[in-house]
Enzyme design. Structure first.
Site, PDB file in Angstrom:
ATOM      1  N   ARG A  24      56.315 -43.656  55.882  1.00 41.38           N
ATOM      2  CA  ARG A  24      55.060 -42.947  56.164  1.00 41.38           C
ATOM      3  C   ARG A  24      54.003 -43.932  56.722  1.00 41.38           C
ATOM      4  NH1 ARG A  24      49.685 -42.740  55.960  1.00 41.38           N
ATOM      5  NH2 ARG A  24      49.837 -43.871  53.990  1.00 41.38           N
ATOM      6  N   ASP A  25      53.492 -44.777  55.854  1.00 37.62           N
ATOM      7  CA  ASP A  25      52.412 -45.682  56.256  1.00 37.62           C
ATOM      8  C   ASP A  25      52.870 -46.613  57.380  1.00 37.62           C
ATOM      9  OD1 ASP A  25      50.116 -47.182  56.321  1.00 37.62           O
ATOM     10  OD2 ASP A  25      50.367 -48.092  54.348  1.00 37.62           O
ATOM     11  N   HIS A 216      47.997 -51.586  46.688  1.00 38.36           N
ATOM     12  CA  HIS A 216      48.508 -51.399  48.055  1.00 38.36           C
ATOM     13  C   HIS A 216      47.927 -52.545  48.890  1.00 38.36           C
ATOM     14  CE1 HIS A 216      49.908 -48.845  51.481  1.00 38.36           C
ATOM     15  NE2 HIS A 216      49.001 -49.551  52.121  1.00 38.36           N
ATOM     16  N   CYS A 249      47.504 -53.228  60.945  1.00 33.75           N
ATOM     17  CA  CYS A 249      46.176 -52.904  60.413  1.00 33.75           C
ATOM     18  C   CYS A 249      45.533 -51.840  61.301  1.00 33.75           C
ATOM     19  CB  CYS A 249      45.308 -54.152  60.389  1.00 33.75           C
ATOM     20  SG  CYS A 249      43.646 -53.825  59.778  1.00 33.75           S
ATOM     21  N   ASN A 258      50.723 -53.731  56.261  1.00 38.82           N
ATOM     22  CA  ASN A 258      51.441 -53.676  54.985  1.00 38.82           C
ATOM     23  C   ASN A 258      52.218 -54.963  54.696  1.00 38.82           C
ATOM     24  OD1 ASN A 258      50.806 -50.924  54.330  1.00 38.82           O
ATOM     25  ND2 ASN A 258      52.153 -50.330  56.009  1.00 38.82           N
TER      26      ASN A 258
HETATM   27 ZN    ZN Z   1      49.064 -49.625  54.185  1.00 41.78          ZN
END
Ligand code: ZN
Length: 333
Positions: A24-25, A216, A249, A258
């Site tokens: 997802r992210d 996170h 980012c 991430n």
């Molecule tokens: Zn993230």
């Protein structure tokens, strides 16, 4: 005495839980659009690696986020393991209904810890987002699913700068009152540093001692794993990571985002902290992801390989964790 030098290690959590956010992210911030088949293959690969928590997708407007348009189909066709939590993000009531219909195990709401970021993200005030989160929470819990809350820009906002810790704690408290099972503290734009991470996590634990914190971390300025260690040292045992480190980012094109799953797992296993994750398997997932994306992923372990002393299986170290020098030597050197 050697034993005195071992104390800090003994206070670390023996085991951590990692939520994989790559599907997802990660993918949401990639230019390459994967097919539904490719996403299913990636998630099945991740499911076989020992991960216990996978963020599958989000139920947002497909016109706004085309990468996530097929989340319901992905949910329907992945091989679900009974011991894995497969989660989805819901931005509103409509998305929540779709997530419940897709049988997501956990449903996450997002809320920014700064008004400007919340406005730029969802065009609502924090108060409006809280009211909506409360509606979502009732739906999610009514359906017997886990209600999960993520606070964005906790460690700094790209528009407002410093974010008061008190505001973060107030928001967390309200989300917990709605039934949030855990609070994820998001370093959305990589503004955290180890000292701040410890300050926020310690203040959180004091105000909400029984509420699990999930970190996170982002690595836009290179501090991702340092922040993970800082959180670990104050007892945080839940972390988000992204396979291959994908997902840059959102506010700084080209900067990393991430923290990479296999890099995080490698660090934990070197420290003797168990993750339940098979390192060679997640590295294999990252390699196949590189093929799917058609470019290198930012992760480092995929390039350097598993350290020889961990062995090919990459299992957490259980021996040789004795310090190599005693405290006296450290002082004198
Ligand atoms: Zn993230």
């Amino acid at each position: 005495m050697r034993s005195a030098n071992r104390l800090p290690l003994a206070t670390l959590p023996a085991r951590v839980s990692i939520r994989e956010v790559g599907p997802r992210d990660g993918l949401q911030n990639e230019d390459v659009l994967l097919t539904t088949e490719q996403k299913i293959a990636l998630i099945n690969c991740l499911s076989d690696s020992g991960l216990q928590y996978i963020e599958v997708g989000s139920f947002v407007n497909p016109r706004a986020v085309p990468q996530m348009a097929d989340t319901a189909e992905v949910f329907a066709r992945i091989e679900r393991h009974p011991n894995i939590v497969y989660s989805a993000i819901a931005p509103n009531v409509r998305g929540t209904e779709r997530a419940i219909a897709a049988n997501a195990d956990a449903i996450q709401v997002f809320l920014s810890a700064s008004e400007s970021h919340n406005h730029s993200n969802v065009n609502m005030s924090i108060a409006q987002s809280l009211a909506q989160a409360s509606e979502i929470a009732q739906l999610v819990r009514g359906a017997g699913k886990m209600f999960d809350a993520v606070l964005s820009v906790v460690f700094g906002c790209p528009f407002e700068g410093e974010v008061p810790i008190e505001r973060v704690l107030d928001l967390a408290e309200q989300l917990v009152a709605m039934g949030a099972a855990q609070i994820t503290l998001g370093d959305t734009t990589g503004m955290a540093h180890p000292r701040l991470v410890q300050e926020v996590c310690l203040a959180f634990a004091e105000r909400l001692p029984n509420v699990p914190i999930r970190l996170h971390p982002h690595s836009a300025r290179g501090a991702g794993l340092a922040n993970v260690l800082a959180a670990l040292q104050v007892g945080v045992d839940r972390f988000d990571a992204s396979i291959g480190g994908i997902g840059g980012c959102p506010f700084a094109p080209g900067a990393p985002g991430n923290v990479c799953t296999e890099d995080m797992v490698h660090m934990f296993h070197e420290m003797g902290v168990a993750t339940g994750i098979k390192l060679p398997n997640v590295i294999a997932c990252a390699r196949s992801l590189e093929q799917l994306l058609g470019h290198e992923v930012p992760g480092q372990t995929i390039k350097a390989g598993i350290c020889g002393h961990l062995g090919e299986s990459g299992e957490p170290r259980t021996q040789n964790l004795e310090p190599r020098v005693d405290a006296g030597e450290l002082v004198s050197s």
